[in-house]
Structures are given as structure tokens and as C-alpha cells.
Design a protein around this motif. Structure first.
Motif, PDB file in Angstrom:
ATOM      1  N   SER A 112       0.882  -1.193   0.410  1.00 36.79           N
ATOM      2  CA  SER A 112       0.650  -0.023   0.272  1.00 36.79           C
ATOM      3  C   SER A 112       0.215   0.892  -0.044  1.00 36.79           C
ATOM      4  N   PHE A 113      -0.101   2.466  -0.832  1.00 33.80           N
ATOM      5  CA  PHE A 113       1.158   3.396  -0.891  1.00 33.80           C
ATOM      6  C   PHE A 113       0.179   4.424   0.153  1.00 33.80           C
ATOM      7  N   PRO A 114       0.714   5.905   1.134  1.00 31.96           N
ATOM      8  CA  PRO A 114       0.022   7.044   1.587  1.00 31.96           C
ATOM      9  C   PRO A 114      -0.091   7.515  -0.552  1.00 31.96           C
ATOM     10  N   GLN A 115      -1.330   8.409  -0.314  1.00 33.02           N
ATOM     11  CA  GLN A 115      -1.688   9.873  -1.323  1.00 33.02           C
ATOM     12  C   GLN A 115       0.092  10.822  -1.683  1.00 33.02           C
ATOM     13  N   TYR A 116       0.183  10.824  -0.611  1.00 35.26           N
ATOM     14  CA  TYR A 116       1.087  12.083  -0.995  1.00 35.26           C
ATOM     15  C   TYR A 116       2.492  11.132  -1.112  1.00 35.26           C
ATOM     16  N   ALA A 117       2.958  10.107  -0.624  1.00 36.22           N
ATOM     17  CA  ALA A 117       4.421   9.367  -1.417  1.00 36.22           C
ATOM     18  C   ALA A 117       4.383   9.177  -3.054  1.00 36.22           C
ATOM     19  N   VAL A 118       2.595   8.827  -3.291  1.00 37.64           N
ATOM     20  CA  VAL A 118       2.428   9.156  -4.377  1.00 37.64           C
ATOM     21  C   VAL A 118       2.446  10.305  -5.593  1.00 37.64           C
ATOM     22  N   GLU A 119       1.647  11.362  -4.515  1.00 30.07           N
ATOM     23  CA  GLU A 119       1.942  12.239  -5.716  1.00 30.07           C
ATOM     24  C   GLU A 119       3.107  12.752  -5.719  1.00 30.07           C
ATOM     25  N   GLU A 120       4.340  12.817  -4.532  1.00 29.35           N
ATOM     26  CA  GLU A 120       5.415  13.404  -4.304  1.00 29.35           C
ATOM     27  C   GLU A 120       6.467  12.537  -5.640  1.00 29.35           C
TER      28      GLU A 120
END
Length: 383
Positions: free
Chosen positions: A225-233
Motif C-alpha cells: 500500500s502507498f499513502p496518497q502523499y507518497a504517490v503525489e511526490e
């Protein structure tokens, strides 16, 4: 996996003629082809050219790249699960942009069922000579179809003279220097050239068609799983040559994956009601230099641990990252390769991470990677 080709080209270039001859060739090889044809109108006139024993689906009244994605996905899902075939040929309308078409047909719902082989673009030699007579937007689309082709079939060369043919070939090579140009009449080509297009859509591998080409696709299977902020970065780190990212991502805080889409600098998140495979399809140019989401996350933490190391800025692949962590765990320049040393270096690296100013999720994600490499090395040296 099923081989899939995208057949592109301007209106009246000879795509359907090429398609029919291609189908005959595949049958002669003992392969079972299937076809998806896209027509702008309500009636599929060109579909009459496809013999009845070939599974066929039609996308009518709209271009494949601007029709609702659900409609196109339903047709592909239907032919994938209801028909027996080895090779899928998708003929787009003359008004279709190849990148947008590729985006639609490589849905993360079924991308892992297909081995995308490349885009074959049919170019009308006469129309190309008269390209300056086209409206500006039409001419731009014409050029885009040529630019993104992996093989250019230069058709109708029998109605141009030798000087004109030379001019056309030179201009095409200027627009697309890496695609092979095949001059032909009546869309008659040596289909063995198409068979040599190398596989392009596989986990973490960019498209390669003979040589490294500009437009590529990549399938990223996500194991975490990935938090949204990590994907956006990660998205913010990608170059402008990445046109599209779409797929399903599991957030740590939700029970069902989210549909994620990125295009033209904008991102969109939508929660799904069902469980689907967590994977991403990336479409763009020169993807070799673009790290995957998982690789980017580990690399980001490594850069925080070792901010002075310039070497890290040039890394992009999972094997690159594995090698860096292995080097840290082994530290072969000052320590013998013993299990005791491996355990000591493992603990030292874990301690470095806990001292960083990063989130709990980042720390845990990186430590899982360290544990993976530690276990791999321990097993290797125990043998």
C-alpha cells in the motif's frame, strides 16, 4: 499473454487493407487473430472486410481515444474472456491520437493479459506530400501519428516519383528517427518485420522494439500500500515526457483500492467498491530513466540517509537500488563476508533510518526492503 498491436494512420491511408492482409498472414502461421475496429460513424463499413471466422468487436460512433473508457474496456474484456485468440489487432480511426488510444486499450484491469508489441502507423505518401494543405490541427495529429509509430508503413509509393519518395522518407525520418520505414503499395509488407517487434509491456520493463524507441509503456505491479502523499511526490518527480499514469493503488487507510489517474500535470483519485489488482500502467517517452513508484520510494529514503552521494541521483531501476543496499549490508571493502558482519551492517542501516526525519510509513517501507535484501544475502552466503 496475448500479443496486441495498435494499427494507426490517417483517414484513407490503407489501414484496413493492411489489416486484412495481416489476418491472412497470421492464419497461415497457424495463429488465431482477433480484431477490434474503431469507426467514427454508426455503421462499421470496414468491418465487412474481416472474415466471419475472426472474432471481431466494433467501437462505433466515436474515436477510441475520446469515447467513454468504460465502453472500450467492456469490448476488450468481452473479446478477452469470450473468444479464443493468440493475437489482437486494434485498428483505430484516422482521427485517433496514438498515445490516447494506447492509454485506453491498456487498462490496468487487463493490462497484465496483454503483451503490447507496438504501434504500426500507415502513412499515405501522397497525403504526406500535400500535408501543408491540411488544417493546422489536422496536420498536427498527422505528425503525432507518425512520431509515435514503432513501424511506419509508407503506402501508395507507386503514385509518387523517385524524388518525391526520397523527400517523404527523409521527412519521416526527421519526425521519427527510430522507426523503420517500409515503402509499399496496396499495404503489402513483409509481415516478418512485425513479428520481430520485441515484447514491451511487462513488469518494470519499458518498451523495446528492435532498438530503444521513444514512446513506451510499463506495467508496475504494486506489492504494498502507498499513502496518497507518497504517490503525489513520485508523480511530481516524473519528467514531462511521462504522459499518462493510471491504475489501482491501495491506501493504508482504506479497505478497497483507489483508482488513480494522472495526465497533463493533474491527478485524480476515486475509491473503488471492489477489490482489484493493485498495478499501474505508465505511458511516456524514455521510461528507462524513470523509477517505478516502489523504486522511487526506496531511493528517496536512501538519498535522505546519504545526501552526499551523487551516485544515487543517476539510479532508476530496482536492480540499482538492490545493489546499493547490498553494498551497504556487505561493506566488502572493510569487512569479510560473514554472517556476523551482515547482521551488524543490517542493524546499523536500520538505526540510520530511525534517525531520519520521515514518516512512520516511510521508515517501515524502507525497512521491509532492507529485510528483503538481508534475507536474500543470508540465504546466498549460507549455501
Amino acid at each position: 499473454m496475448k500479443d496486441v498491436y495498435l494499427l494507426s494512420g490517417f483517414l484513407g491511408s490503407g489501414k484496413t487493407t493492411l489489416l486484412v492482409k495481416w489476418l491472412t498472414h497470421l492464419k497461415q502461421l497457424g495463429l488465431k487473430p482477433a480484431v477490434i475496429m474503431n469507426e467514427l460513424g454508426a455503421l462499421g463499413f470496414d468491418s465487412d472486410a474481416v472474415e466471419e471466422d475472426v472474432p471481431l468487436r466494433e467501437l462505433l460512433e466515436g474515436c477510441i481515444c475520446c469515447s467513454p473508457a468504460e465502453k472500450t474496456e467492456a469490448q476488450i474484456q468481452q473479446i478477452l474472456h469470450q473468444e479464443e485468440f493468440d493475437v489482437l489487432l486494434i485498428e483505430t480511426t484516422g482521427a485517433a491520437h496514438p498515445v490516447a488510444s494506447l492509454d485506453v486499450i491498456l487498462s490496468p484491469l487487463f493490462a497484465d493479459h496483454f503483451d503490447f508489441k507496438g504501434i504500426v502507423t500507415v502513412v499515405d505518401a501522397v497525403r504526406f506530400l500535400e500535408r501543408d494543405k491540411l488544417p493546422i490541427q489536422t496536420k498536427a495529429l498527422f505528425f503525432e501519428q507518425i512520431k509515435h509509430g514503432h513501424l511506419l508503413v509508407l503506402n501508395k509509393v507507386d503514385v509518387v516519383d523517385s524524388e518525391e519518395l526520397e523527400e517523404v522518407q527523409f521527412s519521416l525520418s526527421q519526425l521519427n528517427a527510430k522507426a523503420k520505414i517500409v515503402p509499399t503499395t496496396y499495404s503489402t509488407v513483409d509481415f516478418s518485420q512485425l513479428q520481430h517487434l520485441a515484447p514491451s509491456l511487462s513488469a518494470h520493463e519499458p518498451m523495446r522494439v528492435g532498438m530503444e524507441l521513444t514512446l513506451g509503456t510499463r506495467l508496475e505491479v504494486l506489492s504494498s500500500s502507498f499513502p496518497q502523499y507518497a504517490v503525489e511526490e513520485w508523480i511530481q518527480s516524473l519528467p514531462e515526457t511521462v504522459y499518462r499514469v493510471k491504475g489501482y493503488i491501495q491506501l493504508p487507510s482504506t479497505s478497497k483500492p483507489h483508482l488513480f489517474q494522472y495526465a497533463y500535470g493533474m491527478t485524480q483519485w476515486m475509491q473503488e467498491d471492489v477489490n482489484v489488482k493493485t498495478q499501474l500502467v505508465v505511458i511516456g517517452e524514455n521510461l528507462t530513466a524513470c523509477p517505478t513508484l516502489e523504486t522511487y520510494q526506496v531511493l528517496s529514503t536512501l538519498k535522505k540517509i546519504y545526501p552526499e552521494r551523487e551516485r544515487l541521483t543517476s539510479l532508476s531501476t530496482a536492480s540499482d537500488i538492490d545493489q546499493v543496499i547490498d553494498d551497504e549490508l556487505l561493506d566488502v571493502q572493510t569487512h569479510p563476508r560473514t554472517r556476523q558482519t551482515l547482521e551488524q551492517k543490517n542493524e546499523q542501516l536500520r538505526q540510520k533510518v530511525t534517525l531520519l526525519d520521515c514518516s512512520k510509513w516511510e521508515e517501515e517501507y524502507f525497512l521491509r526492503k532492507v529485510t528483503e535484501r538481508f534475507n536474500e544475502l543470508s540465504t546466498r552466503f549460507a549455501q
